[in-house]
Every structure is written in C-alpha cells, then in structure tokens.
Design a protein around this motif. Structure first.
Motif: not given
Length: 307
Positions: A45-50
């Motif tokens: 989730v964090a990878e996609k957002l960044l």
C-alpha cells in the motif's frame, strides 16, 4: 503528429494540441522508481502511494521552465497512518520519502481511500524558480479518490487551470514497481506555453480533449510495451499533436558526506559534541535514500575552517 521518437521509461513526453488550447505531459517510471523503492522495504500500500506521488511530482516538475528550479510535493496527515509524504524534482533529479505507522497502515486494507491513509490531511505543492527567486505554493485538502484528484483541486483553486490527472501504479513480478501518469491542462486561446493562466470552464474544446483523455486505462499507463508517443497518438489522433521529449529522470538524492558536514558546521561546537557518539562521529540518517553517514567531528571542523 511530429516524427515518432519513442519514449519509454524515465523521461516525460511533453505535448501540445494548439487547436484545442491544451498542453499535456505523459511519463512512465521504471528503473528510476525501482531504485528509489529499493532503498526501503515499503509494504504494498505504501509503495503504491509513493509511486503515484513520484509520478505526480515528475508531471508537475516537468512544467518548470527553469531547469534549476524545484518542485516539491508534500502530503501531511490529519490523523491517518501516513504521517508524511515528501517528493521533490529538480532538473530531472527525483526523490521521495514516506513515513508511516506500520501497524495502523496494515489495518486499512489493500485499496484504501485518501481519507483512510491521511485522515483530514493536506497537500502542499511548491514551485521554486531559482532563476527569478520566485516561489509559489498552494495548499489544498487531501480530497478525492486519489492523490491525482487532490492535485486537480490544487490547480482549480490555486491556479485556476482546468486539469485532468490520471496516475496508475502496479508491482510487476519481473520488472518491479511500474507507474505512469498523464497531466492534461486547458490553456486559453493563444496562451500555449505561458504560466499561471485563467481559463473559462465551459469551453467545448477542453471538454472534448478531457473526455478523450479520461478513457486512458491504467494498464496502458504502465504497459512497458507501449511508448508514450503511441499513447498520445491513440488518444488524440484526430488532432495535430506536437510532441517533444522532456528531461530524463533519475534518482537524485542530494545527500553526501560533504553536504552534511556543511550543514553540521553551522551548529556551535558544543552542540556538535553533544550530537557525537563515543567514537567522535555524528551519524546522519538520510530518510530519502535510507543511508547512514558517519561524519567525524574533526572533518566538520576542517570544513568550517575551509569556509
């Protein structure tokens, strides 16, 4: 459309449709994105957002006319598990960082809303024009289904420019993280290429271009087998589209021992001594590239004398 030059990864494609008073940017990040992500161990989730934020940063940064200028994007929490998101772009150099509460982030699911990630957070977009020393900043609530929609609100409220932003990101089992995006903006008649413009909101030419651009699919933005020129042609083949390659993008963390020594040299000697460990070194942690820089006190003192 001008001669096809085939732009694939890590280089924005700039285009204009003069008859419809539209300008646009397309970009697809691959190797550069993977280098940035490789310095961290972000959950999906964090990878996609960044990744989405980094694409947005390139799209907006590529609108700078001054290559020494800088565009900074910052999203800050209003109570959500994402505490801070920072990305910046300068002359093709791109970097980004995400700070979050891992336990709370794990509770939001695989496809969270912006509100679930940030709460009532805000998005700040800053353009620093180095050549003229001008600085523009707009701050808007983090509203909408994506960070791209939040940026659309920024242009609508702060710049009065009608815009469409589409961003997609995915993790490829073989290639790693891939992400792409489109920025489309309506400029008034005769104003292609100018900054900070005011436009009508009921222009049929803009409505037509926006409707066509909205059909662009996420899988097209991240498809490594499709050039950005091909995407522009698919969308706007009815019009004369002028394209040119933008500045190539690379991971551009500006951390170095010399840089940090210069920053630390500004502190009083007594404070530097308090910051040092038992080996007489101040260890600086760069959040952007996840590296540690142990800097001896005597090296900082030497830097100070050199100044």
């Amino acid at each position: 459309m001008s001669d096809i030059i085939e732009t694939w990864f890590d280089q924005p494609l700039l285009f204009t449709i003069a008859e419809r008073h539209v300008r646009g940017r397309l970009v697809r990040l691959g190797p550069t994105l993977q280098t940035i992500m490789g310095a961290h161990n972000y959950p999906p989730v964090a990878e996609k957002l960044l990744a989405e934020a980094l694409v947005l940063t390139v799209l907006l940064g590529s609108t700078l006319k001054d290559e020494s200028g800088q565009m900074t994007l910052q999203a800050q929490t209003g109570g959500g598990p994402i505490e801070l998101l920072v990305c910046d772009y300068r002359g093709g150099e791109l970097r980004g960082y995400l700070k979050f509460d891992a336990e709370r982030l794990a509770e939001v699911g695989s496809d969270p809303t912006l509100f679930a990630l940030f709460g009532e957070g805000f998005l700040a977009i800053t353009f620093d024009q180095a050549a003229t020393a001008e600085r523009y900043q707009g701050i808007v609530p983090l509203e909408g289904a994506s960070i791209g929609e939040a940026a659309e609100h920024y242009f609508e409220q702060s710049e009065q420019i009608s815009s469409l932003i589409k961003i997609a990101a995915r993790h490829d089992p073989e290639a790693g993280c891939l992400a792409g995006g489109l920025l489309l903006q309506h400029l008034p008649e005769g104003e292609i290429g100018r900054d900070r413009l005011h436009v009508r909101h009921d222009n049929p030419e803009w409505d037509h271009a926006r409707t066509i651009a909205a059909t662009l699919k996420d899988e097209e933005l991240t498809d490594p087998a499709t050039s950005l020129e091909t995407l522009a042609w698919r969308l706007f083949h009815e019009d004369e589209v002028r394209v040119e390659p933008g500045v190539s993008v690379s991971r551009g963390c500006r951390c170095s021992t010399a840089y940090f020594a210069g920053v630390l040299a500004q502190f009083p000697e007594t404070e530097r001594a308090d910051m040092a460990d038992e080996n007489g070194r101040i260890v600086v942690d760069c959040a952007f590239c996840s590296r540690f820089f142990p800097i001896p006190l005597d090296e900082i003192a030497t830097h100070n004398r050199a100044e």
